[in-house]
Design a protein around this motif. Structure first.
Motif, short mmCIF file in Angstrom:
data_model
loop_
_atom_site.label_atom_id
_atom_site.label_comp_id
_atom_site.label_asym_id
_atom_site.label_seq_id
_atom_site.Cartn_x
_atom_site.Cartn_y
_atom_site.Cartn_z
N LEU A 124 1.54 0.45 35.99
CA LEU A 124 1.61 1.91 36.01
C LEU A 124 3.01 2.40 35.64
CD1 LEU A 124 -0.47 2.62 39.26
CD2 LEU A 124 -1.14 3.18 36.92
N LEU A 125 4.02 1.73 36.15
CA LEU A 125 5.39 2.12 35.83
C LEU A 125 5.67 1.94 34.34
CD1 LEU A 125 7.35 0.67 38.89
CD2 LEU A 125 6.61 3.03 38.50
N ALA A 126 5.08 0.90 33.76
CA ALA A 126 5.26 0.67 32.33
C ALA A 126 4.64 1.80 31.50
CB ALA A 126 4.64 -0.67 31.94
N GLN A 127 3.65 2.50 32.09
CA GLN A 127 3.03 3.63 31.40
C GLN A 127 3.82 4.92 31.57
OE1 GLN A 127 0.31 3.14 29.47
NE2 GLN A 127 0.40 0.98 30.03
N GLY A 128 4.91 4.84 32.34
CA GLY A 128 5.77 6.01 32.51
C GLY A 128 5.26 7.03 33.50
N VAL A 129 4.56 6.59 34.56
CA VAL A 129 4.05 7.55 35.54
C VAL A 129 5.21 8.23 36.27
CG1 VAL A 129 1.90 6.30 35.87
CG2 VAL A 129 3.85 5.77 37.34
N GLY A 130 4.96 9.48 36.68
CA GLY A 130 6.00 10.22 37.36
C GLY A 130 5.97 10.08 38.86
N ALA A 131 4.86 9.56 39.41
CA ALA A 131 4.72 9.38 40.85
C ALA A 131 3.66 8.33 41.11
CB ALA A 131 4.36 10.69 41.55
N ILE A 132 3.77 7.65 42.25
CA ILE A 132 2.77 6.68 42.68
C ILE A 132 2.15 7.18 43.98
CG2 ILE A 132 2.37 4.36 43.58
CD1 ILE A 132 2.77 4.23 40.66
N LEU A 133 0.82 7.25 44.01
CA LEU A 133 0.10 7.62 45.22
C LEU A 133 -0.72 6.42 45.68
CD1 LEU A 133 0.80 10.41 43.94
CD2 LEU A 133 -1.33 11.27 44.90
N TYR A 134 -0.47 5.95 46.89
CA TYR A 134 -1.31 4.93 47.50
C TYR A 134 -2.40 5.63 48.29
CZ TYR A 134 2.03 1.11 46.58
OH TYR A 134 2.84 0.17 45.98
N ALA A 135 -3.63 5.15 48.19
CA ALA A 135 -4.75 5.78 48.90
C ALA A 135 -5.65 4.70 49.49
CB ALA A 135 -5.56 6.67 47.95
N SER A 136 -6.15 4.95 50.71
CA SER A 136 -6.98 3.97 51.41
C SER A 136 -8.24 4.64 51.94
CB SER A 136 -6.19 3.35 52.57
OG SER A 136 -7.03 2.54 53.37
N PRO A 137 -9.39 3.92 51.96
CA PRO A 137 -10.61 4.50 52.51
C PRO A 137 -10.55 4.68 54.02
CG PRO A 137 -10.97 2.22 51.90
CD PRO A 137 -9.61 2.60 51.37
N SER A 138 -9.71 3.88 54.71
CA SER A 138 -9.54 4.01 56.15
C SER A 138 -8.05 3.95 56.47
CB SER A 138 -10.29 2.89 56.89
OG SER A 138 -9.82 1.62 56.48
N PRO A 139 -7.62 4.64 57.52
CA PRO A 139 -6.18 4.69 57.82
C PRO A 139 -5.64 3.33 58.28
CG PRO A 139 -7.46 5.73 59.57
CD PRO A 139 -8.42 5.42 58.47
N LYS A 140 -4.66 2.83 57.55
CA LYS A 140 -4.08 1.54 57.87
C LYS A 140 -2.78 1.37 57.08
CE LYS A 140 -6.79 -0.85 54.30
NZ LYS A 140 -7.79 -1.92 54.05
N PRO A 141 -1.94 0.41 57.48
CA PRO A 141 -0.73 0.15 56.69
C PRO A 141 -1.07 -0.60 55.41
CG PRO A 141 -0.87 -1.37 58.55
CD PRO A 141 -1.99 -0.39 58.72
N LEU A 142 -0.40 -0.24 54.32
CA LEU A 142 -0.59 -0.91 53.04
C LEU A 142 0.74 -1.46 52.54
CD1 LEU A 142 -2.99 1.38 50.95
CD2 LEU A 142 -3.56 -0.62 52.34
N HIS A 143 0.64 -2.55 51.81
CA HIS A 143 1.82 -3.14 51.18
C HIS A 143 2.37 -2.18 50.14
CE1 HIS A 143 4.41 -6.01 49.12
NE2 HIS A 143 3.79 -5.70 47.98
N GLN A 144 3.67 -1.96 50.19
CA GLN A 144 4.35 -1.10 49.21
C GLN A 144 5.18 -1.96 48.27
OE1 GLN A 144 6.80 3.08 49.34
NE2 GLN A 144 7.42 1.53 50.80
N SER A 145 4.96 -1.77 46.99
CA SER A 145 5.66 -2.58 46.00
C SER A 145 7.17 -2.38 46.10
CB SER A 145 5.18 -2.22 44.59
OG SER A 145 5.99 -2.86 43.62
N PRO A 146 7.96 -3.45 46.01
CA PRO A 146 9.42 -3.31 46.02
C PRO A 146 9.97 -2.76 44.71
CG PRO A 146 8.82 -5.61 45.69
CD PRO A 146 7.53 -4.86 45.94
N ARG A 147 9.10 -2.54 43.72
CA ARG A 147 9.55 -2.09 42.40
C ARG A 147 9.57 -0.57 42.27
NH1 ARG A 147 5.67 -6.25 38.89
NH2 ARG A 147 6.17 -8.12 40.09
#
Length: 353
Positions: A124-147
């Protein structure tokens, strides 16, 4: 002799809009790019917008992005959301808000493998996105990319396992749980059972907190009420409801979700009981094509997936300045037909043979 292809229609440019509106091309650029830092008279702005509409002007987003160093693409990283019966409303909500502003959502569905998620973010970053949104079907912690250093990051119905997001959006599971329980306590039920999902699940714990406070508000001690935990599945709701009603005489069941509530309805049928005449039932989720289709129609607390997505989209369009760190969206109680007054029952029912 082969027929020559017709010429492509000429693309409408800002110069064409300027000529139609009787203004300069820079003025058109200021108006169409919403440059509020440049003074443009209201009448001039109106003429430019009318001219653009009359000519069906379509902005060249690629050129705009090069000139302004601004991306009109949003990356959405999900985990199983596209296969869920209702959680996909989060993505729909995002799109409903950003697409009219000519933004494009690039959705990538990943697994629980952190490396796969990191690879998706890198793409996604290679496509030049301006923001990243993480979304989950149920509330829980998700891994966040270090990039993601320097990239605006919003978590929708989830939060980062480590590190910090710019904004986290969550449903108010606690208030929803309290409202669901109050629906039966306020009708006079006192033999109320809490039939939750997995004991350590975030949503279950928050809804249980709401249930406990609703019980206290009704003058009851939460520890005196029946609490059972299951799997959010229909079979689990069936088994727990059978125990609660047949063995403990519960007259109201506050279920972990609508699927468990359907299981409870099936259990009442096998026990020869009616809902809500004999036992009242409350669900959670307001699952589309389910909660309002079963009979009786379920009273339930609605998960605001669509609104979570819309709020996330609004935050993207508003920009990062003064963005809230946390947004909580209400879980509205939807009152239908599955809650009634307590029954006058003198004996406990038994399962049909």
């Amino acid at each position: 002799m082969a027929k020559q292809p017709a010429d492509r229609p000429k693309r409408v440019t800002m110069t064409d809009v300027a000529r139609r509106a009787g203004v300069s091309q820079p003025t058109v650029s200021f108006v169409l790019n919403d440059r509020r830092d440049v003074a443009v008279a209201a009448e001039t702005r109106r003429r430019v917008l009318e001219a653009a509409a009359e000519l069906n002007f379509v902005p060249n987003r690629a050129a705009q992005q090069l000139r302004s160093n601004r991306s009109f693409t949003i990356g959405v990283v999900t985990n199983g959301i596209v296969s869920q019966p209702y959680a996909g409303l989060i993505v729909l909500g995002i799109q409903q808000v950003v697409q009219p502003a000519d933004y494009v959502c690039m959705v990538v569905d990943t697994t629980d493998d952190p490396e796969e998620g990191d690879a998706a973010v890198a793409s996604l970053l290679a496509q030049g996105v301006g923001a990243i949104l993480y979304a989950s079907p149920s509330p829980k912690p998700l891994h966040q990319s270090p990039r993601l250093d320097g990239i605006r990051t919003i978590f929708v119905n989830c939060w980062p396992e480590t590190g910090k997001a710019d904004t986290v959006l969550l449903a108010d599971e606690y208030a929803g749980g309290r409202a669901a329980a109050a629906a039966v306590f306020d009708r006079g039920h006192r033999a109320v059972a809490f039939l939750g999902g997995p004991r350590n699940d975030y949503a279950c714990k928050e809804r249980r907190r709401g249930f406990a406070d609703a019980a206290r508000a009704a003058g009851l001690r939460p520890t005196d009420l029946l609490h059972r935990y299951g799997t959010y599945q229909i079979g689990s709701g069936y088994d727990l409801a059978t125990e609660a009603v047949a063995e403990h005489g519960s007259t109201a069941l506050v279920c972990g979700n609508d699927r468990m509530a359907i299981g409870a309805l099936l259990a009442l049928h096998d026990l020869g009981l009616d809902c809500p005449k004999d036992v009242s039932i409350v669900g959670f989720d307001d699952q589309p094509d389910v909660a309002d289709q079963v009979r009786p129609r379920l009273t339930t607390a609605a998960l605001p997936h669509l609104m979570l997505g819309r709020r996330a989209g609004e935050l993207v369009l508003a920009g990062p300045d003064d963005a809230p760190e946390r947004v909580v969206v209400d879980c509205q109680l939807i009152e239908r037909d599955s809650v009634g007054d307590p029954p006058r029952r003198t004996s406990r029912p038994r399962r049909r043979s």
